[in-house]
Design a protein around this motif. Structure first.
Motif, mmCIF file in Angstrom:
data_model
loop_
_atom_site.group_PDB
_atom_site.id
_atom_site.type_symbol
_atom_site.label_atom_id
_atom_site.label_comp_id
_atom_site.label_asym_id
_atom_site.label_seq_id
_atom_site.Cartn_x
_atom_site.Cartn_y
_atom_site.Cartn_z
ATOM 1 N N THR A 172 0.844 -1.186 0.000
ATOM 2 C CA THR A 172 0.000 0.000 0.000
ATOM 3 C C THR A 172 0.885 1.243 0.000
ATOM 4 O OG1 THR A 172 -0.110 0.072 2.399
ATOM 5 C CG2 THR A 172 -1.861 -1.138 1.266
ATOM 6 N N SER A 174 -4.446 0.764 -1.593
ATOM 7 C CA SER A 174 -3.904 -0.492 -2.119
ATOM 8 C C SER A 174 -3.243 -0.255 -3.470
ATOM 9 C CB SER A 174 -5.008 -1.546 -2.234
ATOM 10 O OG SER A 174 -5.985 -1.129 -3.169
ATOM 11 N N SER A 175 -2.344 -1.165 -3.840
ATOM 12 C CA SER A 175 -1.580 -0.988 -5.087
ATOM 13 C C SER A 175 -2.477 -0.973 -6.324
ATOM 14 C CB SER A 175 -0.520 -2.081 -5.218
ATOM 15 O OG SER A 175 -1.122 -3.352 -5.203
ATOM 16 N N ASP A 176 -3.630 -1.637 -6.262
ATOM 17 C CA ASP A 176 -4.546 -1.623 -7.408
ATOM 18 C C ASP A 176 -5.635 -0.556 -7.270
ATOM 19 O OD1 ASP A 176 -6.164 -2.692 -5.445
ATOM 20 O OD2 ASP A 176 -6.661 -4.526 -6.553
ATOM 21 N N ASN A 177 -5.504 0.308 -6.268
ATOM 22 C CA ASN A 177 -6.443 1.417 -6.010
ATOM 23 C C ASN A 177 -7.870 0.959 -5.710
ATOM 24 O OD1 ASN A 177 -4.542 3.522 -6.303
ATOM 25 N ND2 ASN A 177 -4.689 3.325 -8.529
ATOM 26 N N SER A 178 -8.046 -0.293 -5.254
ATOM 27 C CA SER A 178 -9.392 -0.801 -4.985
ATOM 28 C C SER A 178 -9.805 -0.630 -3.520
ATOM 29 C CB SER A 178 -9.483 -2.282 -5.366
ATOM 30 O OG SER A 178 -8.638 -3.047 -4.513
ATOM 31 N N LYS A 214 -14.053 0.599 0.138
ATOM 32 C CA LYS A 214 -13.876 -0.171 -1.090
ATOM 33 C C LYS A 214 -14.168 0.793 -2.228
ATOM 34 C CE LYS A 214 -15.474 -4.331 -3.425
ATOM 35 N NZ LYS A 214 -16.395 -5.484 -3.341
ATOM 36 N N LYS A 253 -15.582 0.432 -8.810
ATOM 37 C CA LYS A 253 -15.163 0.573 -10.203
ATOM 38 C C LYS A 253 -16.399 0.966 -11.004
ATOM 39 C CE LYS A 253 -11.016 -0.981 -9.423
ATOM 40 N NZ LYS A 253 -9.860 -0.167 -9.473
#
Length: 188
Positions: free
Chosen positions: A101, A112-116, A167, A170
């Motif tokens: 992160t 988080s690394s995936d931006n989720s 969360k 998307k």
């Protein structure tokens, strides 16, 4: 002279006089006190199922003394150690942030690394006050103060007992082709 250790054991260091009798007087040490520290977990745009997030409990020396997970209703509960002396005791709780992160410099939260997911970067501090209950000859322990600082160390004035993660939803994009001055050809 007689002294009690922190564990409540009576130690006789010396007896004055020769041939003297010594008498034991049971001064009934108070029974230890105990309590729990209950906090909350909020999950914006998500549903808690239980054991979703992990939290660490630290004593006033920043020593890790406990770990807990949230339940499906968001409750985080720590059973604190037994108290054997009157006083005030301070504990700090931090959420365990997964590796990978990045801390957001504007909020102090972690992304988080995936931006989720956005993780709460704050810390919650609780003060437990322990008093002697003379009528029951026991120690009573009570959480008397809960404060929170965000990930940047700034005091928070609302929801001081709650860690909030989000969360990141998307989105979806719908593209509609439109024509002007005519009809839309079939299949486009």
């Amino acid at each position: 002279t007689n002294q009690y250790t922190s564990a409540g054991v009576l130690v006789c260091n010396s007896v004055k006089g020769t041939g003297a009798e010594w008498h034991y007087h049971n001064h009934d040490l108070p029974a230890p006190g105990s309590t729990t520290l209950d906090l909350k977990k909020s999950y914006t745009n998500g549903t808690l199922s239980g054991s979703d997030f992990t939290f660490n409990l630290y004593d006033s020396n920043n020593k890790l003394i406990g770990t807990a997970k949230n339940d499906k209703d968001g409750k985080i509960s720590f059973k604190l150690p037994e108290f054997t002396a009157v006083g005030k005791y301070t504990y700090t709780v931090k959420e365990v942030i997964p590796s990978g992160t990045t801390q957001d410099s504007s909020t102090g939260n972690y992304v988080s690394s995936d931006n989720s997911m956005i993780y709460d970067g704050g810390t919650i501090t609780a003060v437990v006050t322990v008093t002697k209950n003379s009528s029951s000859n026991s120690l009573d322990a009570e959480v008397t103060s809960i404060t929170k600082k965000n990930g940047k160390g700034v005091s928070v004035t609302s929801s001081t007992d709650t860690f909030t993660n989000e969360k990141v939803s998307k989105g979806s994009l719908k593209i509609v082709k439109a024509t002007t001055g005519g009809t839309t050809p079939a299949g486009t």
